[in-house]
Design a protein around this motif. Sequence first.
Motif, PDB file in Angstrom:
ATOM      1  N   THR A  57       7.043  57.021  40.443  1.00  0.00           N
ATOM      2  CA  THR A  57       7.393  56.721  39.048  1.00  0.00           C
ATOM      3  C   THR A  57       8.848  56.246  38.971  1.00  0.00           C
ATOM      4  O   THR A  57       9.722  56.951  38.458  1.00  0.00           O
ATOM      5  N   PRO A  58       9.139  55.048  39.464  1.00  0.00           N
ATOM      6  CA  PRO A  58      10.521  54.556  39.491  1.00  0.00           C
ATOM      7  C   PRO A  58      11.126  54.394  38.109  1.00  0.00           C
ATOM      8  O   PRO A  58      12.345  54.484  37.946  1.00  0.00           O
ATOM      9  N   ASN A  59      10.287  54.153  37.103  1.00  0.00           N
ATOM     10  CA  ASN A  59      10.794  53.992  35.742  1.00  0.00           C
ATOM     11  C   ASN A  59      11.428  55.273  35.199  1.00  0.00           C
ATOM     12  O   ASN A  59      12.258  55.237  34.291  1.00  0.00           O
ATOM     13  N   SER A  60      11.050  56.422  35.768  1.00  0.00           N
ATOM     14  CA  SER A  60      11.690  57.692  35.404  1.00  0.00           C
ATOM     15  C   SER A  60      12.811  58.040  36.364  1.00  0.00           C
ATOM     16  O   SER A  60      13.870  58.527  35.948  1.00  0.00           O
ATOM     17  N   PHE A  61      12.582  57.790  37.648  1.00  0.00           N
ATOM     18  CA  PHE A  61      13.557  58.219  38.649  1.00  0.00           C
ATOM     19  C   PHE A  61      14.900  57.513  38.482  1.00  0.00           C
ATOM     20  O   PHE A  61      15.963  58.157  38.522  1.00  0.00           O
ATOM     21  N   SER A  86      16.413  42.437  31.303  1.00  0.00           N
ATOM     22  CA  SER A  86      15.705  41.201  31.615  1.00  0.00           C
ATOM     23  C   SER A  86      14.218  41.412  31.364  1.00  0.00           C
ATOM     24  O   SER A  86      13.655  42.447  31.733  1.00  0.00           O
ATOM     25  N   GLN A  87      13.590  40.429  30.761  1.00  0.00           N
ATOM     26  CA  GLN A  87      12.162  40.529  30.489  1.00  0.00           C
ATOM     27  C   GLN A  87      11.309  40.272  31.728  1.00  0.00           C
ATOM     28  O   GLN A  87      10.082  40.262  31.644  1.00  0.00           O
ATOM     29  N   SER A  88      11.963  40.095  32.875  1.00  0.00           N
ATOM     30  CA  SER A  88      11.235  39.962  34.142  1.00  0.00           C
ATOM     31  C   SER A  88      10.451  41.238  34.427  1.00  0.00           C
ATOM     32  O   SER A  88      10.937  42.348  34.203  1.00  0.00           O
ATOM     33  N   GLY A  89       9.244  41.078  34.951  1.00  0.00           N
ATOM     34  CA  GLY A  89       8.442  42.233  35.316  1.00  0.00           C
ATOM     35  C   GLY A  89       9.044  43.062  36.426  1.00  0.00           C
ATOM     36  O   GLY A  89       8.657  44.212  36.635  1.00  0.00           O
ATOM     37  N   SER A  90      10.015  42.489  37.147  1.00  0.00           N
ATOM     38  CA  SER A  90      10.665  43.218  38.228  1.00  0.00           C
ATOM     39  C   SER A  90      11.768  44.145  37.729  1.00  0.00           C
ATOM     40  O   SER A  90      12.357  44.878  38.513  1.00  0.00           O
ATOM     41  N   ALA A  91      12.073  44.099  36.421  1.00  0.00           N
ATOM     42  CA  ALA A  91      13.196  44.880  35.899  1.00  0.00           C
ATOM     43  C   ALA A  91      12.880  45.609  34.600  1.00  0.00           C
ATOM     44  O   ALA A  91      13.365  46.726  34.384  1.00  0.00           O
ATOM     45  N   ALA A  92      12.069  45.014  33.729  1.00  0.00           N
ATOM     46  CA  ALA A  92      11.864  45.567  32.386  1.00  0.00           C
ATOM     47  C   ALA A  92      11.263  46.963  32.413  1.00  0.00           C
ATOM     48  O   ALA A  92      11.517  47.774  31.510  1.00  0.00           O
ATOM     49  N   PHE A  93      10.486  47.288  33.431  1.00  0.00           N
ATOM     50  CA  PHE A  93       9.840  48.601  33.483  1.00  0.00           C
ATOM     51  C   PHE A  93      10.856  49.740  33.528  1.00  0.00           C
ATOM     52  O   PHE A  93      10.567  50.857  33.107  1.00  0.00           O
ATOM     53  N   PHE A 112       6.042  51.535  32.041  1.00  0.00           N
ATOM     54  CA  PHE A 112       5.004  50.621  32.526  1.00  0.00           C
ATOM     55  C   PHE A 112       3.648  51.145  32.101  1.00  0.00           C
ATOM     56  O   PHE A 112       3.305  52.309  32.334  1.00  0.00           O
ATOM     57  N   GLY A 113       2.849  50.286  31.469  1.00  0.00           N
ATOM     58  CA  GLY A 113       1.512  50.682  31.044  1.00  0.00           C
ATOM     59  C   GLY A 113       1.569  51.843  30.053  1.00  0.00           C
ATOM     60  O   GLY A 113       2.335  51.817  29.080  1.00  0.00           O
ATOM     61  N   ASP A 114       0.780  52.864  30.326  1.00  0.00           N
ATOM     62  CA  ASP A 114       0.740  54.034  29.438  1.00  0.00           C
ATOM     63  C   ASP A 114       1.939  54.951  29.621  1.00  0.00           C
ATOM     64  O   ASP A 114       2.177  55.830  28.782  1.00  0.00           O
ATOM     65  N   ASP A 115       2.688  54.763  30.709  1.00  0.00           N
ATOM     66  CA  ASP A 115       3.865  55.588  30.971  1.00  0.00           C
ATOM     67  C   ASP A 115       5.076  54.918  30.332  1.00  0.00           C
ATOM     68  O   ASP A 115       5.631  53.972  30.872  1.00  0.00           O
ATOM     69  N   LYS A 116       5.503  55.400  29.185  1.00  0.00           N
ATOM     70  CA  LYS A 116       6.583  54.775  28.422  1.00  0.00           C
ATOM     71  C   LYS A 116       7.962  55.310  28.783  1.00  0.00           C
ATOM     72  O   LYS A 116       8.959  54.923  28.162  1.00  0.00           O
ATOM     73  N   ALA A 117       8.032  56.187  29.786  1.00  0.00           N
ATOM     74  CA  ALA A 117       9.339  56.709  30.198  1.00  0.00           C
ATOM     75  C   ALA A 117      10.178  55.586  30.792  1.00  0.00           C
ATOM     76  O   ALA A 117       9.690  54.758  31.559  1.00  0.00           O
TER      77      ALA A 117
END
Length: 411
Positions: free
Chosen positions: A154-158, A182-189, A194-199
């Motif tokens: 879960t990199p979006n939390s870490f 950046s709205q790039s998928g490589s950064a915005a998360f 990402f997906g259902d995980d909004k953290a």
Amino acid sequence: MRRRSFTALATVVALSVAVAGCNRGGDEAGDSDPIVVGSTLSLTGAFAATGAIHKVAGEEFVDRLNAAGGLLGRKVEWKVVDDQSDQSKVSQLYERLISQDKVDLLMGPYATPNILSAMAVAQRHGYVLPQHTAVLAPQLTYECQFPAWSIGPTPNSFIPNQLFDAVATLNPAPKKIAVLTSQSGSAAFVSDGFGDDKAGVLSIAKERGLDVAVNVHYPPTTTDWAPIATQVRDANPDLVIDNGLGVDAVNILTAMKQLNYTPRKMFALFPAPGPLLAAGAQAEGMLSVSMFEPNQATLAKLPPEATEIVNDFTKRATAAKLPYTVFETQATASWNAWQILTEGVKAVNGTDQKKICDALHEKGVDTTFSGHLTFDPKDHNFWPTTQTLKQIQNGDWVTVWPADKAAAPIK
């Protein structure tokens, strides 16, 4: 030397798709032909600056491997094709490498979109795919893709939690932040989840009682940074977080400088490291993520081979006229990927793809720079992260967090 056909019949290709990966190889120690590793890299186009780093690191690894006797007693040959930083070309090129060039093994490309395209082809043919740089674990569902850079499942939390833990030790600790995404998928998360995980940075900042004074999402094609810089200057936050790529942070700093404004503290997610150093005093104190920085305090904890690799890379990068010649995160990810591939082959004494995949799941792999890696398919093979934070101090990148891995204290 056996020549691999570039004109395999379509009927043969169709019949071989289901079994090509799983049944190739076996015990090939007596074969005198080279073991061929196929991959694409972005050698031209938007990703070329980083693709060049992976090319230099991969060539160094293969040269060292062959000087030590090769793999299974055979020379290793790396067939790398330029994907021109174009995701639409990647699938076709990996299909050609497998079905026409008959490569024995695969290595992933650079950049998450390209890796996802290559992964689909590898899965269809049953090939193992080590990959250097895609870190958004939920997207990487193929059980025989093996990440060489992990920020955990879960990199979006870490990432936000690691950053906020680090800056909380400063005196004074930041209270008001600006988040630029950046709205790039490589950064915005990292900002939005990402997906259902909004953290992500935005939600976690709120949980930690931080005031998000600026929240801007910008397209990857942005060229006019003045409006963003003006918003940040007017808010005057304690910390600016740029969840961006490449030279985004440099462009933002440049726009701020034109306004005679320097942020108190700034973090850049996945920047090109050289241009930030070149920004001079404006970038002093910049924070970013890292897997490895060749600080002397860090190298002293590793075997002598690590210093040899780092020094050789710098020589090769200088000869290749790379703008940044230091063996750091990108080169480390590349080195890890090659070690994952070759140690998997050694573990099964052959190039049978299913056996390699199973062996990596069962035994993991020892790496020079990231230690022992374990791969659990339930976590999409993303191993417990070794990510650190680095900071520009006195014109150099230095590991500063966590404290037990730091070469210097965070400032």
